[in-house]
Design a protein around this motif. Structure first.
Motif, mmCIF file in Angstrom:
data_model
loop_
_atom_site.group_PDB
_atom_site.id
_atom_site.type_symbol
_atom_site.label_atom_id
_atom_site.label_comp_id
_atom_site.label_asym_id
_atom_site.label_seq_id
_atom_site.Cartn_x
_atom_site.Cartn_y
_atom_site.Cartn_z
ATOM 1 N N PRO A 446 0.825 -1.216 0.000
ATOM 2 C CA PRO A 446 0.000 0.000 0.000
ATOM 3 C C PRO A 446 0.855 1.260 0.000
ATOM 4 O O PRO A 446 0.418 2.316 -0.419
ATOM 5 N N GLU A 447 2.086 1.153 0.526
ATOM 6 C CA GLU A 447 3.112 2.209 0.569
ATOM 7 C C GLU A 447 2.809 3.317 1.577
ATOM 8 O O GLU A 447 3.707 3.804 2.251
ATOM 9 N N HIS A 448 1.536 3.725 1.690
ATOM 10 C CA HIS A 448 1.180 4.772 2.642
ATOM 11 C C HIS A 448 -0.320 4.702 2.885
ATOM 12 O O HIS A 448 -1.011 3.899 2.248
ATOM 13 N N VAL A 449 -0.832 5.521 3.783
ATOM 14 C CA VAL A 449 -2.278 5.561 4.014
ATOM 15 C C VAL A 449 -2.835 6.970 3.897
ATOM 16 O O VAL A 449 -4.058 7.156 3.889
ATOM 17 N N SER A 450 -1.957 7.966 3.811
ATOM 18 C CA SER A 450 -2.416 9.338 3.631
ATOM 19 C C SER A 450 -2.708 9.580 2.160
ATOM 20 O O SER A 450 -1.830 9.412 1.310
ATOM 21 N N ASN A 451 -3.932 9.980 1.846
ATOM 22 C CA ASN A 451 -4.284 10.224 0.446
ATOM 23 C C ASN A 451 -3.460 11.361 -0.149
ATOM 24 O O ASN A 451 -3.231 11.401 -1.363
ATOM 25 N N GLN A 452 -2.995 12.262 0.702
ATOM 26 C CA GLN A 452 -2.122 13.346 0.235
ATOM 27 C C GLN A 452 -0.830 12.790 -0.360
ATOM 28 O O GLN A 452 -0.356 13.265 -1.393
ATOM 29 N N VAL A 453 -0.280 11.767 0.285
ATOM 30 C CA VAL A 453 0.963 11.152 -0.188
ATOM 31 C C VAL A 453 0.666 10.158 -1.306
ATOM 32 O O VAL A 453 1.396 10.104 -2.314
ATOM 33 N N PRO A 487 2.150 -5.726 4.950
ATOM 34 C CA PRO A 487 2.169 -4.528 4.112
ATOM 35 C C PRO A 487 3.536 -3.846 4.109
ATOM 36 O O PRO A 487 4.224 -3.812 5.126
ATOM 37 N N TYR A 488 3.908 -3.340 2.958
ATOM 38 C CA TYR A 488 5.135 -2.558 2.839
ATOM 39 C C TYR A 488 4.770 -1.075 2.842
ATOM 40 O O TYR A 488 3.863 -0.651 2.116
ATOM 41 N N PHE A 489 5.502 -0.309 3.648
ATOM 42 C CA PHE A 489 5.276 1.128 3.716
ATOM 43 C C PHE A 489 6.553 1.876 3.346
ATOM 44 O O PHE A 489 7.655 1.382 3.544
ATOM 45 N N MET A 490 6.356 3.081 2.815
ATOM 46 C CA MET A 490 7.479 3.920 2.412
ATOM 47 C C MET A 490 7.427 5.240 3.176
ATOM 48 O O MET A 490 6.373 5.877 3.265
ATOM 49 N N SER A 491 8.548 5.632 3.716
ATOM 50 C CA SER A 491 8.632 6.905 4.422
ATOM 51 C C SER A 491 9.306 7.951 3.535
ATOM 52 O O SER A 491 10.043 7.621 2.608
ATOM 53 N N SER A 492 9.024 9.215 3.835
ATOM 54 C CA SER A 492 9.730 10.364 3.255
ATOM 55 C C SER A 492 9.538 10.533 1.749
ATOM 56 O O SER A 492 10.374 11.147 1.082
ATOM 57 N N HIS A 493 8.456 10.018 1.210
ATOM 58 C CA HIS A 493 8.171 10.264 -0.202
ATOM 59 C C HIS A 493 7.787 11.729 -0.390
ATOM 60 O O HIS A 493 7.223 12.350 0.513
ATOM 61 N N PRO A 494 8.082 12.333 -1.540
ATOM 62 C CA PRO A 494 7.617 13.695 -1.788
ATOM 63 C C PRO A 494 6.129 13.848 -1.483
ATOM 64 O O PRO A 494 5.313 13.008 -1.877
ATOM 65 N N GLY A 495 5.806 14.914 -0.764
ATOM 66 C CA GLY A 495 4.433 15.131 -0.325
ATOM 67 C C GLY A 495 4.182 14.701 1.100
ATOM 68 O O GLY A 495 3.158 15.040 1.695
ATOM 69 N N SER A 496 5.125 13.942 1.678
ATOM 70 C CA SER A 496 4.960 13.432 3.039
ATOM 71 C C SER A 496 5.588 14.397 4.033
ATOM 72 O O SER A 496 6.784 14.676 3.978
ATOM 73 N N GLU A 516 8.119 -4.879 9.877
ATOM 74 C CA GLU A 516 9.551 -5.158 9.960
ATOM 75 C C GLU A 516 10.332 -4.387 8.907
ATOM 76 O O GLU A 516 11.471 -3.980 9.138
ATOM 77 N N GLN A 517 9.741 -4.203 7.745
ATOM 78 C CA GLN A 517 10.463 -3.555 6.650
ATOM 79 C C GLN A 517 9.810 -2.226 6.283
ATOM 80 O O GLN A 517 8.617 -2.168 5.982
ATOM 81 N N VAL A 518 10.597 -1.180 6.341
ATOM 82 C CA VAL A 518 10.167 0.148 5.917
ATOM 83 C C VAL A 518 11.224 0.668 4.959
ATOM 84 O O VAL A 518 12.421 0.605 5.238
ATOM 85 N N GLN A 519 10.780 1.182 3.820
ATOM 86 C CA GLN A 519 11.715 1.704 2.827
ATOM 87 C C GLN A 519 11.665 3.213 2.819
ATOM 88 O O GLN A 519 10.619 3.807 2.554
ATOM 89 N N ASP A 520 12.794 3.863 3.136
ATOM 90 C CA ASP A 520 12.888 5.297 2.893
ATOM 91 C C ASP A 520 12.861 5.523 1.393
ATOM 92 O O ASP A 520 13.486 4.768 0.639
ATOM 93 N N PHE A 521 12.160 6.552 0.962
ATOM 94 C CA PHE A 521 12.135 6.859 -0.467
ATOM 95 C C PHE A 521 13.555 7.063 -0.976
ATOM 96 O O PHE A 521 14.343 7.804 -0.398
ATOM 97 N N ALA A 559 11.154 6.569 11.893
ATOM 98 C CA ALA A 559 10.968 6.141 13.284
ATOM 99 C C ALA A 559 9.495 6.089 13.652
ATOM 100 O O ALA A 559 9.055 5.213 14.409
ATOM 101 N N LEU A 560 8.689 7.019 13.117
ATOM 102 C CA LEU A 560 7.262 7.030 13.439
ATOM 103 C C LEU A 560 6.575 5.738 12.992
ATOM 104 O O LEU A 560 5.703 5.215 13.695
ATOM 105 N N ILE A 561 6.969 5.225 11.824
ATOM 106 C CA ILE A 561 6.340 3.982 11.345
ATOM 107 C C ILE A 561 6.709 2.814 12.264
ATOM 108 O O ILE A 561 5.899 1.912 12.504
#
Length: 600
Positions: A446-453, A487-496, A516-521, A559-561
């Protein structure tokens, strides 16, 4: 006779060759498997009657390795390997990686930074004015001026830094065949300017047929708006059927990109996967500990190429393209049957798929002869009305594979696009997926849950993922299965920003477990997201957007994730206080952390 292609003079002699037509130089170790681009291109040329040798991971400190196979009759082909060499070497934090799965025993140090450039320069040093043709992901995504994350600046087309003659971008089989025929026919490499799927340099603009002139390299270095303008023109010209010739003025030269190659027919792609691959690494690596990358793909099968998912951070749209090119069921079943006869096969097919496993045919009828829409996506912001959301063919294929003697289980690990799955009016594939093709847990992105991102990512809204999760567990319950969802999530994508990062953290809290796995953009060359990162603009709208760039803010969002990890407590507290969300610090059920540490 099935055998590896030669990598030494002695191996050439066993074939009775004293000269090669092509020498393919690669940043990867030699693995003769169709998951490796160097293997496909070399086998493709071999099938056309050319004598091909490989020079895997040559020592680049001098020219000795580069002359070890002699001078090729036609050209050197150069690739950094299956990954961009800088991505291969460095994490998103720009730290050196400790492992290289494409090298002996997974050790590092077998290739240089910017391998394509270094190899090309060594070839020039050794042989002077010999044809050099670049290919692979590194060259493909750096074919025009591009933002380079590691230098934090714009770099020109790889043709200029490398001194090479041509870039073959995309998957490359049709282009390299046409180039080979031209060279064999005596045409000078500098006159091969007409092949689709290639980029060349010239000082004569008349060599470009009805081009679109992009902003010059000098302009985009000065203006981020001009870079965004240039990028979106390139983005809209990935269509092999309607794409235009693009010209980027650079100093006293023009970099000319011909339109992409036309997608392969099913007959053509079937042929490519029928070549006599050895399906393993060259014996020279046995004593060195083998090549780890083979483990993931040895018992996997590629069913198709391309992806119409349209994720902004993915490079596939500018490399493999958005049009799905599928193999026939007969071709795939034959390969699976061959796998069952390998001595170390245990009955498990690790994957059947492509960039996205459940995209097994073009998104709509139009794409067969007109290509993809220039300014519309197939799934974003919602599935197109012309989308053919049907898993029937893929489901039929998987059933046939399960019936092959010796097959115990067929896994799907190359990713499922859940919004496409939900767009299918029938749940048959979804149920079969859960019952037969999940190994205890299904990984989705899903990568994120904020519709803005998510809007900047080109991903479906949170409500679509929630619908998928609900149905997934309903099906598992119906069939008495105890599968998990990862689910895989991504942090720090543009717009975040911190607000959206906290929104994601709260969603993770409600899931009840820490991912367990978080990918920084990671801003890799050639993607829409990287253009956003560099310009702080959305090239589609030219509107400003927030981009987290400092290492500290990226650390806060990551860290928040993973707020449950004790080592992240201090960063999480800082982020929450900075965002004015002290309500999430405390002892209540909705709090992320307890107030045990002070911020100094």
């Amino acid at each position: 006779m099935k055998n590896f292609l030669p990598t030494t003079k002695s191996e050439m002699k066993t074939r009775g060759w004293d000269e090669l037509d092509f020498i393919l130089v690669s940043g990867d170790a030699y693995v003769d498997h169709p998951s490796f681009g160097a293997a496909i291109i070399s086998r493709y040329l071999e099938s056309r009657g050319y004598r091909v040798g490989l020079l895997p991971q040559p020592r680049w400190q001098d020219t000795r390795d580069f002359i070890s196979l002699g001078k090729p009759h036609l050209a050197f082909l150069v690739t950094a390997g299956n990954l961009d060499s800088m991505v291969n070497h460095y994490t998103v934090a720009k730290r050196k990686r400790s492992k290289d799965d494409y090298s002996p025993a997974g050790k590092t140090g077998f290739r240089p930074d910017r391998a394509t450039i270094v190899y090309s320069q060594k070839i020039r040093e050794a042989y002077g004015d010999i044809p050099i043709i670049l290919g692979g992901i590194e060259a493909s995504l750096r074919r025009l001026a591009h933002y380079d994350y590691w230098d934090n600046r714009l770099r020109p087309s790889l043709l200029l830094d490398s001194g090479a003659d041509l870039i073959v971008y995309g998957m490359g089989e049709k282009a390299i065949e046409e180039i080979a025929e031209a060279l064999q026919g005596g045409l000078d490499i500098k006159d091969i300017i007409y092949v689709n799927g290639t980029v060349f340099k010239t000082n004569n603009l008349q060599y470009a047929y009805q081009p679109i002139i992009l902003p010059s390299y000098q302009e985009i270095k000065i203006s981020k708006e001009k870079f965004a303008e240039s990028y979106i023109i390139q983005y809209h010209n990935h269509n092999a059927f309607q794409g235009k010739v693009l010209v980027e003025p650079t100093d006293n030269l023009y970099i000319v990109q011909n339109p992409p190659s036309v997608p392969l027919t099913q007959k053509e792609i079937d042929e490519i996967y029928s070549f006599p691959y050895m399906r393993t690494y060259h014996p020279r690596y046995e004593k060195l500990g083998g090549i780890p990358a083979i483990k993931e793909v040895r018992f996997s099968v590629t069913s198709h190429r391309g992806c119409f998912g349209g994720c902004s951070f993915c490079s596939l749209s500018s490399h493999q393209g958005r049009i799905i090119q599928s193999r026939s069921q007969e071709s795939i079943l034959k390969e699976v049957e061959e796998l069952t006869h390998l001595p170390d096969f245990k009955g498990y097919i690790h994957d059947v798929g492509g960039p996205t496993a459940n995209f097994f045919h073009p998104a709509c009828q139009k794409q067969h002869d007109q290509g993809v829409c220039e300014k519309r996506q197939c799934l974003f912001p919602r599935p197109c009305s012309q989308l053919i959301a049907d898993h029937h063919d893929f489901l039929e294929l998987l059933k046939k594979i399960r019936q092959i003697p010796g097959i115990k289980k067929v896994f799907i690990r190359s990713g499922i696009r859940f919004d496409y799955l939900l767009a299918d009016q029938h749940d048959t594939f979804f149920e079969e997926l859960c019952i037969h093709h999940v190994s205890g847990q299904l990984k989705v992105a899903p990568e994120h849950v904020s519709n803005q991102v998510l809007e900047k990512m080109g991903k479906p809204g949170k409500e679509v993922y929630d619908q998928f999760v609900k149905k997934y567990f309903e099906i598992n319950k119906k069939h008495h299965l105890k599968h998990y969802l990862v689910p895989y999530f991504m942090s720090s994508h543009p717009g975040s920003d911190l607000k959206t990062a906290i929104e994601l953290a709260e969603y993770v809290r409600n899931m009840g477990y820490n991912p367990e796995q978080v990918q920084d953009f990671y801003p890799t060359p050639g993607t829409l997201s990287t253009a956003m990162y560099y310009t702080e603009l959305d090239p589609r709208t030219m509107k400003k957007l927030y981009v987290p760039k400092s290492p500290h803010e990226k650390a806060l969002q990551r860290a928040l994730i993973q707020y449950r990890r004790p080592e992240n407590h201090r960063l999480v507290k800082e982020a929450l206080l900075k965002a004015g969300r002290s309500d999430l610090i405390g002892y209540g059920k909705k709090c992320l952390i307890r107030p045990k540490a002070k911020i100094y």
